[in-house]
Design a protein around this motif. Structure first.
Motif, PDB file in Angstrom:
ATOM      1  N   ILE A  49      -6.274  10.670   0.645  1.00  0.00           N
ATOM      2  CA  ILE A  49      -5.180   9.978   0.085  1.00  0.00           C
ATOM      3  C   ILE A  49      -4.346  10.892  -0.589  1.00  0.00           C
ATOM      4  CG2 ILE A  49      -4.322   8.428  -1.720  1.00  0.00           C
ATOM      5  CD1 ILE A  49      -6.781   6.591  -0.492  1.00  0.00           C
ATOM      6  N   TRP A 109      -5.552   1.717   2.168  1.00  0.00           N
ATOM      7  CA  TRP A 109      -4.896   3.023   2.650  1.00  0.00           C
ATOM      8  C   TRP A 109      -5.527   3.483   3.796  1.00  0.00           C
ATOM      9  CZ3 TRP A 109      -4.575   8.051   4.167  1.00  0.00           C
ATOM     10  CH2 TRP A 109      -3.275   8.828   3.629  1.00  0.00           C
ATOM     11  N   LYS A 150      -4.582   1.530   6.793  1.00  0.00           N
ATOM     12  CA  LYS A 150      -3.323   1.546   7.213  1.00  0.00           C
ATOM     13  C   LYS A 150      -2.707   2.678   7.879  1.00  0.00           C
ATOM     14  CE  LYS A 150       1.530   0.381   5.520  1.00  0.00           C
ATOM     15  NZ  LYS A 150       2.450  -0.011   4.467  1.00  0.00           N
ATOM     16  N   TYR A 151      -2.957   3.887   7.197  1.00  0.00           N
ATOM     17  CA  TYR A 151      -2.812   5.176   7.864  1.00  0.00           C
ATOM     18  C   TYR A 151      -3.725   5.686   8.664  1.00  0.00           C
ATOM     19  CZ  TYR A 151       0.834   4.187   4.371  1.00  0.00           C
ATOM     20  OH  TYR A 151       1.765   3.603   3.854  1.00  0.00           O
ATOM     21  N   PHE A 160       2.089   4.661   0.340  1.00  0.00           N
ATOM     22  CA  PHE A 160       1.765   5.834   0.883  1.00  0.00           C
ATOM     23  C   PHE A 160       1.508   7.152   0.012  1.00  0.00           C
ATOM     24  CE2 PHE A 160       3.120   9.938   3.579  1.00  0.00           C
ATOM     25  CZ  PHE A 160       1.926  10.026   3.967  1.00  0.00           C
ATOM     26  N   ILE A 204       0.847  -1.404  -0.066  1.00  0.00           N
ATOM     27  CA  ILE A 204      -0.273  -0.161   0.182  1.00  0.00           C
ATOM     28  C   ILE A 204       0.772   1.102   0.020  1.00  0.00           C
ATOM     29  CG2 ILE A 204      -1.858   1.135   1.278  1.00  0.00           C
ATOM     30  CD1 ILE A 204      -2.673  -1.317  -0.268  1.00  0.00           C
TER      31      ILE A 204
END
Ligand code: ARG
Length: 585
Positions: A510, A101, A104-105, A5, A3
């Protein structure tokens, strides 16, 4: 599954690799944010390339895309690549990617960890707010503080090993007059006296007027300066006290403004270090004597061929230029700086251009390691009359008075919106909103322009303002408070994004790394402000159109996840700008 960043950067790299595999030299992908109807990012680099090579752009785009798909980092389940029009390459992130994404973030820690790659531990020294001592802080000191602090926080977040070096102006002819004034008026300096800087300023004004009228006073002031420069104990003691009084007052303001200063090496620190500068610059033939002064001309430069960079005055004294030359040497030799950032107003552009050109030639001749040098300059704050902002009597507005007024106005607004708020809470919230409003209205402007200061605009609860953004974040907190969960929890059952508003919001989130990249490229914090403002708007659209608390667990979780991520991005962004977000307003 990888994924990325910062997907735009990955696609840029993949395109460059693909180009070199097909022997396409110097291909610049020219990645842009795409029209959302076509995807997330677009590469516009094929057209100019095809023109140069006299080939068909669509065919060239196709060859590139075929090659790109062979890249080991490429993953068809995460991005759809297509060719549009005469040869644009579009990248559309898939829902699978968007969901992954977002999962994850999660928050500031994850975002920071991923953003470290931008600067990768590079050693940076940033020079701000660098005021001159023995003067009160006025409205002119606002911009170096807020812009400097925002730039510092952003660089740090993005992985720079950064230190603030506060280059205060604590040495110069004015100290002769000040010491003369203190002695003749029998003035007692006291760091605990809140008015002492104001009194010193008055003393300087009176002293300076006196030395203009009266040659004896002028001689006496000059004699005090010479004594100070020669290390006379009494004068050095007075000079120390003047700086002490200034520092105490400055520190009060730094604290209120949330500044993080690592070291203060003022101009005086370099007074015994300029000899080496004169010697080296003369030795390599860069500096020359001119009417008693030591100067540097840059023959290849349109203006600086005639306009000298004076590095030693004709009376033998060092000056702003010699000090800055000694300063950068210290930063490189003793602080290992690989990049030096100076934050000052735009009137110093010539000084810094001359400084940078001089340093480039000097360091090259001596084989010193040349740091990257950036001058982050800014315009003027104007009053409603379009002239530099002043009090009614024509004095510069004191910074403390300006902040106090902002806080008082914010308090009235807080009480109006929430009549039941306790006095204590109202004061706390008002201090945050008031200072944040002034700060944000400054940062939201492209720094190189002038702007008109307007109370109504900066304190408005709608529009591109701090109150609006603080409120947007506090509102999301209240969503989580209401359902009794934390925005930091996991959303394991979140289903794939579905509605147009959800997807638009996810795409905006994103885009954060691209915004960092843009903001870093010219160190212009307004890019980050614009992004946060747009993000809050897109969130609002989503929230109004998509009910969050619904029965379907998958839908509820994915919408809550969008709320949580928006909250953390808004908060991280506000903190980067120097604003501590509020949970309740
Ligand atoms: N003291 C200066 C001023 O008030 C700013 C110093 C900026 N830093 C520097 N290294 N020249 O204008």
């Amino acid at each position: 599954m990888n994924i990325w960043f910062h997907p735009a950067k990955e696609f840029d790299n993949m395109l460059r690799n693909a180009a070199s595999k097909i022997q396409l030299e110097n291909f610049d992908p020219q990645m842009r944010t795409a029209d959302p109807r076509f995807g997330d990012f677009q590469s516009n680099g094929v057209l100019p390339m095809a023109k140069m090579q006299k080939t068909n752009p669509r065919a060239l785009a196709q060859t590139l895309v075929d090659e790109l798909k062979k890249d080991e980092n490429f993953d068809e389940s995460l991005v759809e690549v297509s060719i549009a029009g005469p040869g644009f390459i579009n990248f559309a992130l898939t829902k699978k990617f968007l969901n992954a994404w977002l999962a994850k973030y999660k928050g500031e820690a994850e975002l920071k960890n991923a953003s470290k790659k931008f600067y990768n531990g590079k050693k940076v020294v940033i020079d701000y707010p660098s005021p001159n001592t023995a003067k009160q802080m006025h409205v002119g000191h606002l911009r170096p503080m807020v812009i400097g602090e925002a730039v510092k926080r952003l660089l740090k977040f993005c992985g720079a090993d950064i230190k603030t070096d506060n280059h205060i102006g604590d040495w110069g002819t004015n100290f002769g007059i000040l010491i003369y004034g203190i002695k003749t008026q029998n003035y007692k300096l006291d760091p605990n006296n809140e008015n002492s800087l104001e009194e010193l300023e008055q003393m300087y004004k009176r002293g300076s007027a006196l030395t203009k009228e009266n040659p004896e006073a002028a001689d006496a002031a000059r004699a005090e300066l010479v004594k100070l420069q020669n290390g006379d104990a009494e004068n050095v003691e007075l000079w120390n006290e003047i700086n002490k009084v200034s520092t105490v007052a400055f520190e009060r303001m730094y604290k209120r403004m949330g500044l993080t200063i690592d070291m203060t090496l003022g101009e005086s620190y370099y007074r015994d270090k300029v000899g080496r500068i004169y010697q080296e610059l003369s030795e390599i033939g860069l500096a020359e004597e001119n009417q008693g002064a030591l100067v540097v001309f840059h023959k290849e430069h349109e203006r600086f061929a005639k306009q000298p960079f004076i590095i030693r005055k004709s009376d033998g004294a060092s000056n702003y230029a010699s000090t800055d030359l000694a300063t950068i040497l210290n930063r490189v030799e003793n602080l290992d700086a690989e990049e030096v950032v100076y934050v000052t107003d735009g009137r110093q552009q010539d000084h810094f251009q001359q400084l940078f050109i001089t340093v480039e030639k000097w360091f090259k001749a001596k084989a010193y390691k040349l740091p990257q040098m950036r001058h982050v300059w800014f315009g003027t704050i104007l009053g409603e009359d379009g002239k530099a902002i002043k009090t009614k009597s024509g004095e510069p507005i004191r910074l403390k008075a300006l902040l106090d007024e902002a806080v008082a106005r914010a308090k009235a607004l807080v009480k109006e919106k929430n009549p039941d708020v306790s006095e204590d809470d109202a004061n706390k919230i008002a201090e945050t909103i008031g200072v944040a409003a002034i700060r944000y209205s400054d940062l939201a402007q492209n720094r190189t322009g002038d702007y008109v200061f307007s109370w109504d605009k900066l304190l408005a609860f709608d529009g591109n303002t701090a109150p609006y953004l603080l409120y947007a974040a506090a509102r999301i907190h209240s969503i989580f408070r209401k359902i009794g969960t934390s925005p930091d929890c996991n959303f394991p059952e979140a289903s794939e994004l579905e509605t147009e508003q959800e997807i638009a919001l996810a795409r905006k989130l994103i885009a954060l790394p691209s915004v960092f990249e843009l903001t870093l490229s010219e160190l212009r914090p307004h890019f980050l402000c614009t992004y946060l403002y747009e993000l809050a708007g897109i969130f609002s659209t989503f929230y109004n159109a998509n009910k969050v608390i619904v029965d379907d667990e998958g839908t509820k979780q994915r919408r809550l996840m969008l709320c949580a991520r928006t909250l953390r991005v808004l908060e991280a962004g506000l903190r980067l700008l120097g604003i501590e977000p509020l949970e309740k307003m």
